[in-house]
Each structure stands twice: as C-alpha cells, then as structure tokens.
Design an enzyme around this catalytic site. Structure first.
Site, PDB file in Angstrom:
ATOM      1  N   PRO A  14       5.357  -1.018   6.777  1.00  0.00           N
ATOM      2  CA  PRO A  14       5.393   0.273   7.460  1.00  0.00           C
ATOM      3  C   PRO A  14       4.464   1.324   6.870  1.00  0.00           C
ATOM      4  CG  PRO A  14       7.397  -0.065   6.174  1.00  0.00           C
ATOM      5  CD  PRO A  14       6.654  -1.378   6.202  1.00  0.00           C
ATOM      6  N   ASN A  15       3.864   2.070   7.770  1.00  0.00           N
ATOM      7  CA  ASN A  15       2.995   3.220   7.479  1.00  0.00           C
ATOM      8  C   ASN A  15       1.608   2.833   6.976  1.00  0.00           C
ATOM      9  OD1 ASN A  15       5.046   5.257   8.104  1.00  0.00           O
ATOM     10  ND2 ASN A  15       6.073   4.470   6.291  1.00  0.00           N
ATOM     11  N   ARG A  22      -3.230   8.753   5.348  1.00  0.00           N
ATOM     12  CA  ARG A  22      -1.937   8.939   4.709  1.00  0.00           C
ATOM     13  C   ARG A  22      -2.096   9.160   3.204  1.00  0.00           C
ATOM     14  NH1 ARG A  22       1.877   3.897   3.145  1.00  0.00           N
ATOM     15  NH2 ARG A  22       3.652   5.131   2.471  1.00  0.00           N
ATOM     16  N   TYR A  27      -3.252   6.701  -1.930  1.00  0.00           N
ATOM     17  CA  TYR A  27      -3.592   5.390  -1.349  1.00  0.00           C
ATOM     18  C   TYR A  27      -5.089   5.202  -1.088  1.00  0.00           C
ATOM     19  CZ  TYR A  27       1.446   5.206  -0.742  1.00  0.00           C
ATOM     20  OH  TYR A  27       2.801   5.209  -0.981  1.00  0.00           O
ATOM     21  N   ASN A  79       2.039  -6.795   1.356  1.00  0.00           N
ATOM     22  CA  ASN A  79       2.314  -5.410   0.983  1.00  0.00           C
ATOM     23  C   ASN A  79       3.418  -4.952   1.922  1.00  0.00           C
ATOM     24  OD1 ASN A  79       2.513  -2.750   0.332  1.00  0.00           O
ATOM     25  ND2 ASN A  79       0.316  -2.311   0.445  1.00  0.00           N
ATOM     26  N   ALA A  82       7.386   0.330   1.910  1.00  0.00           N
ATOM     27  CA  ALA A  82       8.704   0.815   1.468  1.00  0.00           C
ATOM     28  C   ALA A  82       9.783  -0.270   1.534  1.00  0.00           C
ATOM     29  CB  ALA A  82       9.113   2.021   2.303  1.00  0.00           C
ATOM     30  N   HIS A  85      11.220  -2.036  -1.609  1.00  0.00           N
ATOM     31  CA  HIS A  85      12.249  -1.460  -2.470  1.00  0.00           C
ATOM     32  C   HIS A  85      13.641  -1.509  -1.857  1.00  0.00           C
ATOM     33  CE1 HIS A  85       8.569  -0.090  -4.266  1.00  0.00           C
ATOM     34  NE2 HIS A  85       8.291   0.704  -3.247  1.00  0.00           N
ATOM     35  N   ASP A  92      15.071 -12.815   0.627  1.00  0.00           N
ATOM     36  CA  ASP A  92      15.596 -14.104   1.094  1.00  0.00           C
ATOM     37  C   ASP A  92      14.528 -14.909   1.829  1.00  0.00           C
ATOM     38  OD1 ASP A  92      18.077 -13.614   0.023  1.00  0.00           O
ATOM     39  OD2 ASP A  92      19.037 -13.081   1.922  1.00  0.00           O
ATOM     40  N   GLU A 103       2.792 -10.412  -4.081  1.00  0.00           N
ATOM     41  CA  GLU A 103       3.127  -9.013  -3.783  1.00  0.00           C
ATOM     42  C   GLU A 103       1.913  -8.141  -4.103  1.00  0.00           C
ATOM     43  OE1 GLU A 103       6.016  -7.422  -6.529  1.00  0.00           O
ATOM     44  OE2 GLU A 103       6.470  -5.717  -5.223  1.00  0.00           O
ATOM     45  N   HIS A 105       0.289  -4.049  -3.927  1.00  0.00           N
ATOM     46  CA  HIS A 105       0.421  -2.609  -3.678  1.00  0.00           C
ATOM     47  C   HIS A 105      -0.871  -1.907  -4.059  1.00  0.00           C
ATOM     48  CE1 HIS A 105       4.707  -3.054  -3.052  1.00  0.00           C
ATOM     49  NE2 HIS A 105       4.765  -3.742  -4.178  1.00  0.00           N
ATOM     50  N   SER A 107      -0.979   1.452  -4.802  1.00  0.00           N
ATOM     51  CA  SER A 107      -0.559   2.273  -5.933  1.00  0.00           C
ATOM     52  C   SER A 107       0.216   1.399  -6.917  1.00  0.00           C
ATOM     53  CB  SER A 107       0.321   3.426  -5.430  1.00  0.00           C
ATOM     54  OG  SER A 107       1.552   2.920  -4.933  1.00  0.00           O
ATOM     55  N   ARG A 112       5.680   5.618 -10.361  1.00  0.00           N
ATOM     56  CA  ARG A 112       5.993   6.670  -9.394  1.00  0.00           C
ATOM     57  C   ARG A 112       7.503   6.981  -9.409  1.00  0.00           C
ATOM     58  NH1 ARG A 112       3.280   5.096  -3.907  1.00  0.00           N
ATOM     59  NH2 ARG A 112       3.964   7.234  -3.444  1.00  0.00           N
ATOM     60  N   ARG A 116      11.116   3.674  -6.467  1.00  0.00           N
ATOM     61  CA  ARG A 116      10.099   2.640  -6.215  1.00  0.00           C
ATOM     62  C   ARG A 116      10.022   1.599  -7.333  1.00  0.00           C
ATOM     63  NH1 ARG A 116       7.121   4.928  -1.872  1.00  0.00           N
ATOM     64  NH2 ARG A 116       7.211   7.182  -1.991  1.00  0.00           N
TER      65      ARG A 116
HETATM   66  C1  DQA Z   1       2.905   0.810  -1.375  1.00  0.00           C
HETATM   67  C2  DQA Z   1       3.887   1.401  -2.390  1.00  0.00           C
HETATM   68  C3  DQA Z   1       5.252   1.648  -1.757  1.00  0.00           C
HETATM   69  O1  DQA Z   1       6.137   2.216  -2.716  1.00  0.00           O
HETATM   70  C4  DQA Z   1       5.129   2.605  -0.591  1.00  0.00           C
HETATM   71  O2  DQA Z   1       6.369   2.741   0.058  1.00  0.00           O
HETATM   72  C5  DQA Z   1       4.058   2.219   0.367  1.00  0.00           C
HETATM   73  C6  DQA Z   1       2.802   1.679  -0.135  1.00  0.00           C
HETATM   74  C7  DQA Z   1       1.491   0.666  -1.955  1.00  0.00           C
HETATM   75  O3  DQA Z   1       0.709  -0.104  -1.412  1.00  0.00           O
HETATM   76  O4  DQA Z   1       1.153   1.331  -2.953  1.00  0.00           O
HETATM   77  O5  DQA Z   1       4.181   2.446   1.567  1.00  0.00           O
HETATM   78  O6  DQA Z   1       3.361  -0.485  -1.017  1.00  0.00           O
END
Ligand code: DQA
Length: 151
Positions: A14-15, A22, A27, A79, A82, A85, A92, A103, A105, A107, A112, A116
């Site tokens: 998401p996002n 953003r 980011y 990635n 959110a 977390h 699962d 995984e 990210h 950031s 942070r 997170r």
């Molecule tokens: C993120 C880190 C997450 O905590 C955050 O919710 C994101 C982006 C990152 O790529 O740094 O949406 O996954």
C-alpha cells in the site's frame, strides 16, 4: 503450469503507487516505474525477468505470493509497506510457499517509529534489505542472482 523459473516477482504494497510524491524526504524522488526500469535493466544483466506489481490490498499480496509458488517463480522481492508491521496473513503466506522471499524497504523501519520495528514479513523472509532507498531493490535482486538466496 507456466515456467517462470527465471522470473522474479516484485510485489509492492500500500501507498507505494505514490512513490516520488509521497514523503520524498523519507522515500526519495524515484517513482515505482523508475524502480521497475532499474530492476528490469539489472535483471537483464543477470538473465532474469521482472514481474513488477503493486496493490493497496493485503489479500492481493497473499494471492500473488501463492501465484509465485504456483508458477514456479525463482524468488519474490516483497515490499509489503505498512502490512509488514501488521499482517500475520503475509507471514503465513510466506511460510506456506517454498519460493524464497526477500523483504525489501526503501527506508530503515528499525530506525523509525517503534510501531515499525516489528516485521511479520521478516519473521519468515529469507533475507531483509532495507535503508538503501531504491537501491534496496537492486541489492535484493543481486542477492538472488548471485545464488546467495535460493529455495
Ligand atoms: C516501507 C516502510 C514501511 O514502514 C512503510 O509503511 C512503507 C514503506 C519502506 O519501503 O521503507 O509504506 O516499506
């Protein structure tokens, strides 16, 4: 069943469709399309193919993880944003498949807000790459291409 043994699924939560706009101070200014282009170039060097996707829906990420396994993908870069977390469903799903999941990210969530610091994805992922901006994706891809991470 399709043969996707040279394909890396790159699944974005998401996002992340708003990357570039953003919170660029966190980011960066690159868009998800920019990152897809960087990944495609690097993947070509490695003789691999990228299948880049983004969704704002948790269950879609679960379905795509299952699809990675069903299609025989080489690996998944995830990635989960959110949902990293919060999502036991993603934990699962990663445990339910044998396809290696890295995984990713942009950031470094561990530096942070405290909410997170917990990563359900990280509890099952084969590795985590975080805190390198868009390069986190490339570093993760290189780990797969080098054989450092395999099923
Ligand atoms: C993120 C880190 C997450 O905590 C955050 O919710 C994101 C982006 C990152 O790529 O740094 O949406 O996954």
């Amino acid at each position: 069943m399709a043969d996707a043994s040279n394909t890396i699924f790159v699944l974005n939560g998401p996002n992340l469709n708003l990357l570039g706009l953003r919170e660029p101070e966190i980011y960066g200014s690159q868009t998800l399309d920019d990152i897809a282009g960087m990944l495609e170039d690097r993947a070509r060097d490695h003789g691999l193919t990228i299948d880049m996707r983004q969704t704002n829906y948790e269950g879609m990420l679960v379905d795509w993880l299952h699809e990675a396994q069903a299609e025989g993908a080489k690996a998944v870069l995830l990635n989960a944003a959110a949902y990293t977390h919060t999502s036991i469903a993603l934990l699962d799903a990663i445990k339910a498949i044998t396809t290696p999941v890295v995984e990713v990210h942009l950031s470094d969530p561990k530096t942070r807000e405290s909410f997170r610091h917990l990563s359900y994805v990280g509890m099952a992922a084969a590795a985590t790459v975080e805190g390198h901006g868009a390069d986190s994706y490339l570093i993760a891809l290189d780990k797969i291409a080098s054989g450092e991470i395999s099923a």
